[in-house]
Every structure is written in structure tokens, then in C-alpha cells.
Design a protein around this motif. Sequence first.
Motif, PDB file in Angstrom:
ATOM      1  N   SER A 190       7.058  -5.660  -0.312  1.00 19.44           N
ATOM      2  CA  SER A 190       5.966  -4.781  -0.726  1.00 19.44           C
ATOM      3  C   SER A 190       5.846  -3.574   0.197  1.00 19.44           C
ATOM      4  CB  SER A 190       4.634  -5.540  -0.749  1.00 19.44           C
ATOM      5  OG  SER A 190       4.589  -6.474  -1.801  1.00 19.44           O
TER       6      SER A 190
ATOM      7  N   SER B 189       0.842   7.119  -5.397  1.00 16.71           N
ATOM      8  CA  SER B 189       1.144   5.794  -4.846  1.00 16.71           C
ATOM      9  C   SER B 189      -0.115   4.992  -4.560  1.00 16.71           C
ATOM     10  CB  SER B 189       1.955   5.922  -3.552  1.00 16.71           C
ATOM     11  OG  SER B 189       1.164   6.487  -2.512  1.00 16.71           O
TER      12      SER B 189
ATOM     13  N   ARG C 211       6.249   0.270  -0.904  1.00 16.58           N
ATOM     14  CA  ARG C 211       5.136   1.188  -0.672  1.00 16.58           C
ATOM     15  C   ARG C 211       5.610   2.431   0.076  1.00 16.58           C
ATOM     16  NH1 ARG C 211      -0.639  -0.379   2.260  1.00 16.58           N
ATOM     17  NH2 ARG C 211      -1.738   1.535   1.678  1.00 16.58           N
TER      18      ARG C 211
ATOM     19  N   TRP D 221       3.772  -0.436  -6.128  1.00 20.81           N
ATOM     20  CA  TRP D 221       4.579  -1.201  -5.170  1.00 20.81           C
ATOM     21  C   TRP D 221       4.026  -2.609  -4.972  1.00 20.81           C
ATOM     22  CZ3 TRP D 221       1.063  -2.432  -1.507  1.00 20.81           C
ATOM     23  CH2 TRP D 221      -0.054  -1.582  -1.400  1.00 20.81           C
ATOM     24  N   SER D 222       2.745  -2.812  -5.322  1.00 20.60           N
ATOM     25  CA  SER D 222       2.093  -4.101  -5.049  1.00 20.60           C
ATOM     26  C   SER D 222       2.588  -5.210  -5.966  1.00 20.60           C
ATOM     27  CB  SER D 222       0.574  -3.970  -5.180  1.00 20.60           C
ATOM     28  OG  SER D 222       0.185  -3.862  -6.538  1.00 20.60           O
TER      29      SER D 222
ATOM     30  N   GLN E 107       5.300   6.244  -1.319  1.00 18.42           N
ATOM     31  CA  GLN E 107       4.585   7.295  -0.586  1.00 18.42           C
ATOM     32  C   GLN E 107       5.482   8.501  -0.337  1.00 18.42           C
ATOM     33  OE1 GLN E 107       3.336   4.893   2.739  1.00 18.42           O
ATOM     34  NE2 GLN E 107       1.307   4.513   1.857  1.00 18.42           N
TER      35      GLN E 107
END
Length: 304
Positions: free
Chosen positions: A194, A214, A198, A229-230, A202
Motif C-alpha cells: 500500500s 491521490s 501510495r 492505492w488503499s 502521489q
Amino acid sequence: MPADRLRVDVEGRPLEVSNLDKVLYPAAGFTKGEVIDYYTRIAPVLLPHLRDRPLTRIRFPNGVDGNSFFEKNKPAATPDWVRTETLPAPGSSKGRETIDYVVCDDLPTLVWLANLAALELHTPQWKVGEHPDMMVVDLDPGAPAALKQCCQVALLMRDRLAEDGIDSYPKTSGKKGMQLCCPVDGTRSSDDVSAYARRIAQELERTHPKLVVSKMAKNLRPGKVFIDWSQNSAAKTTVAPYSLRAQSVPSVSTPLTWDEVAAGAAGKRPATKPYTAGEVLQRVEKSGDLLAPILDGGPALPDA
């Protein structure tokens, strides 16, 4: 036996299917029998993506226009031949410590689930007892952005991941968005995966601020594509490739070629439209499983 019930044998397993004429997609007239037929025919390419992964189902007993419910725990009267795994329940809203998950490794289990009107099949990025072997990047467009913009961001993400030696394979979500499936070597935790996803999201937000966001805040999303991304959290799942979706038509989470994505990004091609069950069966007959390479493993992720 009631007239609406039928005993069948699926690879040596006895099953009772019922209400085959019940319409589950009213706008398309698509019946429960057609749902079972689709999952039976797509099984050779679907099952490898489900195997060894705890399965979350979304069931629609009265069709896509009726009430639905998420189901993680095995249902009552689960046949004893269905594989189940008792696993910790990260993020459980019901306070339970473990869940008895169904694991769909074979055709009889898949047909049994289809008969329960489990239209949507969702899996985590990890197999039972292992670290994630896949990173998923979910691309969620905020209106008026749509699948065309998702295709544009998918190309940017593909090229950025390639700089780190990460291959990515695109598919539609079957709804409004897309996902990129990226095989990794299974040595990093979900938190690590993750964090890496992330960081890349970004980076793309900084270089393409008019197209990419993001952050999860919904007020930031209109006209942009949210790179979620989570999705790589251990507690989250992603719709499986070839799963049906609960839309007005029996749309499918459909693997794409990068040529189709590039054409979709240019607004030239129906990568920007949902593919239906019948269309996906035709695509698989012609091209096989476009996501087969993700089953072979991938490289180590760089540090986040």
C-alpha cells in the motif's frame, strides 16, 4: 422435488439448482440459469484467479434491482466438499475475530455460488497464509471524468511502474472504473505494498494535477481520476477478473490489451464501454486469458 429445482452432477459433486428462469438482470432479461451458464463457461480462466484466495461474495437473491448483501462467512448448509478457511477478520464491523471463508478452487463450488445468486466475486491481493502476490491500482473517475480518463491515467501508471520493473495488466471494473493488476513476489506485507502504491499515486498527482488525485476526499475528485492505492490493504478486496457486476446489463470485469487502453485514452475504441457476459466469452475464445501472466509471479517491490 419441486418443479423449479433440478439435481445436477458437476465434476462428481451433487448439486441442486433452482429457479433457473428467474430474471436477475431485468433490463436485459438475463436469468439465473444464464448466470450459472456464464460462470460454468468462464470457469477455465476465472478459477485460477480465485484459487487459494478467501472469497467475498455479493449476493442478489432477487436480482440486481432488489436488495443485496455482502457475504464473507460461509452460508448455512454449505456442502462439506466446499473448501473453507478460518481466518482472522481484519476490519470486521461485527467485532468477530475470525471468519469461515469460502475458497473457490473448483467448478462445483463456482456453480454452487452462482446458484446462490452470488453475482459478484471479490478477492484480496493475497492467498491464504501468504503475503500479497499482487498489487492492485484502482482507478476511479470523478464525473465528468469517465473511462476515457481512466485509460489515460492507466497509461501513465503503466509507464511509471515499468521504471521500477513492475509489469501491469489492465481490466475494467465492470462499472465506471478500471484496475491495474501488478504481480509481485509475495515477500512484502500489505502495508508495504500500500505504501509503495501510495507513493507512485502521489508522484503522478504532482506531475498531472489536472488529471490525477491521490487523496480520498470526494470533494477533490470531480473531473479527475482517483488512484486508490488503499485497495492493497489486507482488509480490502477487489472484484475478480471475469466476475459479473450488478449493473443494468450483465457487465463483467474484463481484461484489456494495452492497445485497447491506448485507443480508449484517445476516445477511439470501446475500452471505454462495459463488456457483457456474452462479449467476454467471445473475447476469451479468441484471445484466452489476457491476465494469465499475473499468475506467474512478479518482481520484488522497491522500498516505499
